[in-house]
Scaffold this active site. Structure first.
Site, mmCIF file in Angstrom:
data_model
loop_
_atom_site.group_PDB
_atom_site.id
_atom_site.type_symbol
_atom_site.label_atom_id
_atom_site.label_comp_id
_atom_site.label_asym_id
_atom_site.label_seq_id
_atom_site.Cartn_x
_atom_site.Cartn_y
_atom_site.Cartn_z
ATOM 1 C CB THR A 198 -5.168 80.022 65.408
ATOM 2 O OG1 THR A 198 -5.376 79.942 64.003
ATOM 3 C CG2 THR A 198 -3.870 79.322 65.755
ATOM 4 C CG ASP A 221 0.366 81.770 61.406
ATOM 5 O OD1 ASP A 221 0.605 81.845 62.622
ATOM 6 O OD2 ASP A 221 -0.792 81.735 60.961
ATOM 7 N NE ARG A 273 -3.777 79.472 54.443
ATOM 8 C CZ ARG A 273 -3.917 79.771 55.725
ATOM 9 N NH1 ARG A 273 -4.160 78.807 56.600
ATOM 10 N NH2 ARG A 273 -3.827 81.013 56.153
ATOM 11 C CB VAL A 274 1.105 75.482 54.591
ATOM 12 C CG1 VAL A 274 1.801 75.500 55.950
ATOM 13 C CG2 VAL A 274 1.027 74.057 54.055
ATOM 14 C CB THR A 281 -3.938 83.902 66.817
ATOM 15 O OG1 THR A 281 -5.241 83.733 66.249
ATOM 16 C CG2 THR A 281 -3.975 85.115 67.730
ATOM 17 N N GLY A 282 -4.149 84.856 63.773
ATOM 18 C CA GLY A 282 -4.608 85.885 62.838
ATOM 19 C C GLY A 282 -4.613 85.367 61.413
ATOM 20 C CB VAL A 283 -4.606 87.114 58.155
ATOM 21 C CG1 VAL A 283 -4.542 86.701 56.678
ATOM 22 C CG2 VAL A 283 -5.959 87.740 58.470
ATOM 23 N N GLY A 284 -2.954 84.002 58.474
ATOM 24 C CA GLY A 284 -1.696 83.284 58.359
ATOM 25 C C GLY A 284 -0.711 83.884 57.385
#
EC number: 3.5.1.1
Length: 299
Positions: A169, A200, A197-198, A220-223
Site C-alpha cells: 500500500t 483499511d 472486500r474493503v 499499511t499492512g493487513v487491512g
C-alpha cells in the site's frame, strides 16, 4: 516547517536489487512531487501529488500496480483527510480509475459524503474523466504472481500474513507552511480478496487521519488488523497524550503486535511542528521523507 513523508508499504520487500533501487527512486520522486505541489498549494495538494505519483509508477500495490482479487479483477481503495477542515473523502472497491486518491479527493471536495463504493464510485470517476483502460492494470509479472498465489491457496499455504510478501500500500502525510496537515492512503487491497472486500485504506481513523494542531498518519499492512485496531486514530490519541510523535507511532504499532502478532502493520506520522516518525512490525517498510531541498528514501 514544510514536511512530507511517504510510505510504499510494510512487508518483506524481498525483491531484486534492481527493483529495490527503482522503488527507492520512486519514493524520492514522490516526495519531490509532493513538496512541489505543496509550495504551489498546501498539504492536501502535497499528499495527493505524492500518492498519485506512486499509483502511476506501477511499482506498488496501488493504481496501475494494484493486485488481483479472487475473480482476477482489480479493485482499488483510497482515502484522504484535510486536517484544516476535518473533512475526509474515500472510495472503495472502485475499478478502472487512473488515480483512486484523486477520486477520493473529489468525494471530499465535491460531495457531502465521506465514502463512495463500487459502481457509484466508478460512475463518479467517469464523470470526472478519471477512468483508464483496463489493460493498464494488468501485466505479465502480476499474472505470474496471481498464478503463484492461486496455487498456494489450492495447497492450503495461503494466509493473510502472506499478503505482505506481495502487497505494498502507499500513503503520504504532510505539514505545509501554514501549519495545515493532511494524510492520504491508496491500495489495490490484497491478493485473492473476495470481490467487494474493503480494507483499511478508505477508512478514516484506520488507514489514515489528519488533524491540525495534532498530527497526520497513514497506515499499511493487513487491512483487517488495522481496522480492528483503529491504528491511525490510536496514534493520534497517543500523540495528543504524549506530545511525542515517535512514541505515538511506536506505541500504536506495539499495540497491534501485542494484539494481533508481528508482520501485520506499519505507520508513518508527522506532528504539528513537522517532526515525523515511522514504525513497523514487519521485516521492512519502504519510506521516504523530505523538506524543500532535502529528500531521502529507505527500504
Amino acid at each position: 516547517m514544510t514536511t512530507l513523508v511517504v510510505h510504499g508499504g510494510a512487508g518483506r520487500w524481498a525483491v531484486s536489487e534492481e527493483k529495490r533501487q527503482a522503488v527507492k527512486r520512486a519514493l524520492e520522486d514522490a516526495v519531490r512531487e509532493g513538496l512541489a505541489a505543496m509550495l504551489r498549494g498546501g498539504a492536501v495538494d502535497g499528499v495527493v501529488a505524492a500518492v498519485e505519483y506512486m499509483e502511476a509508477s506501477g511499482l506498488f500495490n496501488a493504481g496501475y500496480g494494484s493486485v488481483y482479487a479472487l475473480d482476477g479483477r482489480v479493485y482499488m481503495d483510497a482515502g484522504i483527510m484535510d486536517g484544516k477542515t476535518g473533512r475526509a473523502g474515500a472510495v472503495a472497491a472502485v475499478e478502472g480509475v487512473k488515480s483512486a486518491v484523486r477520486l477520493a479527493r473529489a468525494v471530499m471536495e465535491l460531495t457531502d459524503h465521506v465514502i463512495l463504493a463500487g459502481e457509484g464510485a466508478t460512475l463518479l470517476a467517469k464523470r470526472l474523466g478519471l477512468t483508464a483502460p483496463f489493460y493498464k492494470f494488468y501485466s505479465e509479472e502480476k499474472n505470474r504472481q496471481f498464478s503463484q498465489v492461486l496455487e498456494e491457496a489450492r495447497q492450503g499455504k495461503w494466509h493473510f500474513k502472506r499478503v505482505l510478501d506481495f502487497a505494498d500500500t502507499v500513503g503520504a502525510v504532510a505539514l505545509d507552511k501554514d501549519g495545515n496537515l493532511a494524510a492520504a492512503t491508496s491500495t489495490g487491497g490484497v491478493w485473492l480478496k473476495l470481490p467487494g472486500r474493503v480494507g483499511d485504506s478508505p477508512l478514516p481513523g484506520a488507514g489514515f487521519w489528519a488533524e491540525n494542531g495534532v498530527g497526520a498518519f497513514s497506515a499499511t499492512g493487513v487491512g483487517e488488523v488495522i481496522i480492528l485496531s483503529t491504528l491511525s486514530l490510536r496514534a493520534r490519541d497517543l500523540l495528543e497524550q504524549t506530545g511525542d510523535i515517535r512514541a505515538a507511532v511506536e506505541k500504536a504499532v506495539e499495540y497491534v503486535t501485542r494484539r494481533f502478532g508481528p508482520d501485520t502493520a506499519g505507520l508513518i506520522g508527522v506532528d504539528a511542528r513537522g517532526r515525523f516518525a515511522f514504525s513497523y512490525n514487519t521485516r521492512a517498510m519502504a519510506r521516504g521523507w523530505g523538506k524543500p531541498g532535502e529528500v531521502r528514501a529507505e527500504l
